[in-house]
Design a protein around this motif. Structure first.
Motif, short mmCIF file in Angstrom:
data_model
loop_
_atom_site.label_atom_id
_atom_site.label_comp_id
_atom_site.label_asym_id
_atom_site.label_seq_id
_atom_site.Cartn_x
_atom_site.Cartn_y
_atom_site.Cartn_z
N SER A 7 47.26 44.11 45.62
CA SER A 7 47.14 43.53 44.28
C SER A 7 46.28 42.28 44.28
N PHE A 8 45.77 41.95 43.12
CA PHE A 8 45.16 40.63 42.94
C PHE A 8 46.26 39.58 43.07
N PRO A 9 45.90 38.35 43.45
CA PRO A 9 46.92 37.30 43.61
C PRO A 9 47.62 37.01 42.28
N PRO A 10 48.88 36.59 42.34
CA PRO A 10 49.57 36.17 41.10
C PRO A 10 48.77 35.09 40.38
N SER A 11 48.88 35.10 39.08
CA SER A 11 48.23 34.12 38.19
C SER A 11 46.73 34.35 38.03
N THR A 12 46.21 35.48 38.52
CA THR A 12 44.80 35.80 38.31
C THR A 12 44.54 36.05 36.83
N SER A 13 43.40 35.61 36.35
CA SER A 13 43.02 35.87 34.96
C SER A 13 42.99 37.36 34.69
N LEU A 14 43.33 37.72 33.46
CA LEU A 14 43.32 39.13 33.09
C LEU A 14 41.92 39.72 33.21
N PHE A 15 40.89 38.93 32.98
CA PHE A 15 39.50 39.33 33.16
C PHE A 15 38.87 38.36 34.16
N PRO A 16 39.08 38.60 35.46
CA PRO A 16 38.62 37.64 36.48
C PRO A 16 37.11 37.58 36.57
N HIS A 17 36.60 36.41 36.87
CA HIS A 17 35.17 36.22 37.05
C HIS A 17 34.74 36.77 38.41
N ALA A 369 45.03 30.65 28.05
CA ALA A 369 45.03 31.79 28.96
C ALA A 369 45.74 31.50 30.27
N GLU A 370 45.51 30.31 30.81
CA GLU A 370 46.11 29.96 32.10
C GLU A 370 47.63 30.02 32.04
N GLN A 371 48.20 29.59 30.92
CA GLN A 371 49.65 29.60 30.78
C GLN A 371 50.17 31.03 30.68
N TRP A 372 49.38 31.91 30.04
CA TRP A 372 49.79 33.30 29.88
C TRP A 372 49.95 33.99 31.24
N VAL A 373 49.08 33.66 32.21
CA VAL A 373 49.11 34.37 33.49
C VAL A 373 49.84 33.59 34.58
N LYS A 374 50.29 32.39 34.28
CA LYS A 374 50.93 31.57 35.31
C LYS A 374 52.14 32.31 35.92
N GLY A 375 52.06 32.56 37.21
CA GLY A 375 53.15 33.21 37.93
C GLY A 375 53.22 34.71 37.76
N VAL A 376 52.39 35.27 36.87
CA VAL A 376 52.43 36.72 36.65
C VAL A 376 51.98 37.44 37.91
N GLY A 377 52.76 38.41 38.35
CA GLY A 377 52.45 39.15 39.56
C GLY A 377 53.32 38.79 40.74
N GLU A 378 54.00 37.66 40.66
CA GLU A 378 54.85 37.24 41.77
C GLU A 378 56.01 38.21 41.99
N GLY A 379 56.46 38.83 40.91
CA GLY A 379 57.57 39.78 41.02
C GLY A 379 57.13 41.22 41.12
N GLY A 380 55.82 41.46 41.23
CA GLY A 380 55.32 42.82 41.34
C GLY A 380 54.31 43.14 40.26
N PRO A 381 53.60 44.26 40.42
CA PRO A 381 52.51 44.60 39.49
C PRO A 381 52.96 44.87 38.07
N TYR A 382 54.23 45.23 37.87
CA TYR A 382 54.66 45.54 36.52
C TYR A 382 54.70 44.30 35.62
N GLU A 383 54.68 43.12 36.23
CA GLU A 383 54.59 41.90 35.42
C GLU A 383 53.23 41.84 34.72
N TRP A 384 52.20 42.36 35.38
CA TRP A 384 50.88 42.39 34.73
C TRP A 384 50.90 43.33 33.53
N ILE A 385 51.57 44.46 33.70
CA ILE A 385 51.64 45.46 32.63
C ILE A 385 52.35 44.88 31.42
N ASP A 386 53.48 44.22 31.67
CA ASP A 386 54.22 43.60 30.57
C ASP A 386 53.37 42.54 29.88
#
Length: 410
Positions: A7-17, A369-386
């Motif tokens: 996976s991409f690292p947690p807190s990665t932007s939804l549209f990474p540069h 945007a940064e607040q939206w993704v902060k910590g997202v992914g730490e608990g698994g990929p389904y956090e990105w989906i949510d």
């Protein structure tokens, strides 16, 4: 866009540069200990067939024999230039350059022309709008439309030496300071000799040719867009990866790699007759869509529309499903019985990609945007989906709608 195994690292932007994606790939190579097998600053100068082996010659003079060769040199390296009247003068005078050399939108002048409707043309025209006074975006078949400092125009029909440009409908734009040609790239394999792949457009089908052709737009005929259907060598002994366009490249390449390993380990798993029928069927379908021109068919051959990339990945995993066990036990434990089918959330996200991106651009501009993704992914990929579903819901609440005219600006 991520590989299923990493996976991409947690807190990665939804549209990474781009630099984030580069770090992701470097981290992937480190995690799976691939760096020891990667030879940098080394060019493959030739790949030849001798007896039952492939001989690979490197720029340092070394020659290695291989049973299997996988061609992964990409198709975004050799710029494709249009033959529009007058373009040669613009290129030689430095007034035009290909998008391959584009780095930033600054210091290119007040009025900039961007030619091309692909992802590069859309991205560059959008970014140029932040720096240039006027951006003219040339898209074949487009109607004239002005949106803020962006002018949508049709296909360019002529470049004049005095900075004017004429479009297909006769419209002329003057005082253009610079032109960026987002006109695509050529598929090229300089290390493959003509007896392996001929550098020309293939003949009209049917019948299917017995040789392999590179039209510079596509390689033909390939079973499953991977394996050469020809009579000179086993199709399972050489494979072409990553030729498809308009797809999420990493998961597609991952599925293709598994198909290659399966075909190589299970000689005879490819059915040449069935594969030939599939190729001819696609040829007839494309001919009905784009016309009988071999050039038009070649341009469309590896181009996937809408949900085709997901159907394609499912097809590849169906192909390898009988070969589970050819890879490591670690892989097999990870993939499980459900591995190989594209999950519904990917299709859902793809269908919402335009509204997701428009909403994300707004969130980045507002600093949220940064607040939206902060910590997202730490608990698994389904956090990105949510999180993506929440972004779509937020966009609906904000009344965000994506129009066709928005897509070039996204």
């Amino acid at each position: 866009m991520a590989f299923s195994s990493y996976s991409f690292p947690p807190s990665t932007s939804l549209f990474p540069h781009a630099n984030v994606v580069q770090r992701y790939l470097e981290s992937y190579a480190e995690h799976f200990r691939l760096l020891a097998h990667i030879h940098l600053n080394t060019t493959v100068t030739s790949v030849t067939r001798q007896s039952s082996n492939w001989n690979v010659t490197l720029s340092n003079g070394q020659i290695f024999p291989f049973d299997l060769v996988i061609i992964c040199n990409g198709h975004y390296r050799i710029p494709r230039y249009p033959d529009t009247p007058g373009i040669a003068h613009w290129l030689s005078s430095g007034r035009a350059l290909h998008s391959a050399w584009y780095r930033h939108p600054h210091n290119l002048g007040d009025t900039v022309l961007v030619v091309g409707a692909g992802p590069s043309g859309q991205d560059i025209s959008s970014e140029m709008c932040t720096a240039a006074r006027t951006v003219i975006h040339s898209v074949s078949g487009a109607t004239n439309e002005d949106i803020g400092n962006l002018k949508k125009r049709g296909r360019v029909s002529r470049f004049y030496e005095d900075g004017r440009v004429m479009f297909a409908d006769g419209t002329i734009e003057a005082d253009i300071n610079h032109c960026i040609l987002a006109t695509g790239y050529e598929v090229a394999f300089p290390f493959l000799s003509p007896d392996i792949v001929r550098a020309s457009a293939p003949p009209v089908v049917p019948p299917l040719p017995c040789e392999l052709y590179n039209s510079t737009y596509s390689v033909f005929p390939l079973a499953k867009h991977i394996f050469p259907l020809q009579s000179a060598f086993p199709p399972e002994s050489i494979a072409f990866l990553g030729l498809l366009v308009r797809v999420a490249p990493f998961p597609v390449a991952e599925a293709q790699a598994r198909a290659v390993l399966h075909a190589f380990a299970h000689t005879g798993s490819l059915d040449p007759m069935a594969e030939a029928v599939d190729v001819v069927t696609r040829y007839q379908e494309l001919k009905a869509q784009v016309g009988e021109s071999p050039d038009a068919i070649a341009k469309a051959w590896h181009r996937f529309e809408a949900m085709q990339q997901f159907e394609y990945r499912d097809m590849l995993y169906d192909f390898v499903s009988a070969g589970e066990g050819i890879l490591s036990p670690v892989w097999e434990r990870r993939v499980g019985s459900e591995y190989g089918k594209v999950p519904d959330w990917e299709k859902e996200a793809y269908n919402n990609k335009d509204v997701l991106r428009k909403a994300w651009v707004m969130l980045e501009k507002s600093g949220e945007a940064e607040q939206w993704v902060k910590g997202v992914g730490e608990g698994g990929p389904y956090e990105w989906i949510d999180m993506m579903r929440k972004v779509v819901k937020w966009a609906q609440e904000q009344g965000i709608v994506v129009k066709e005219t928005d897509k070039a600006r996204l």
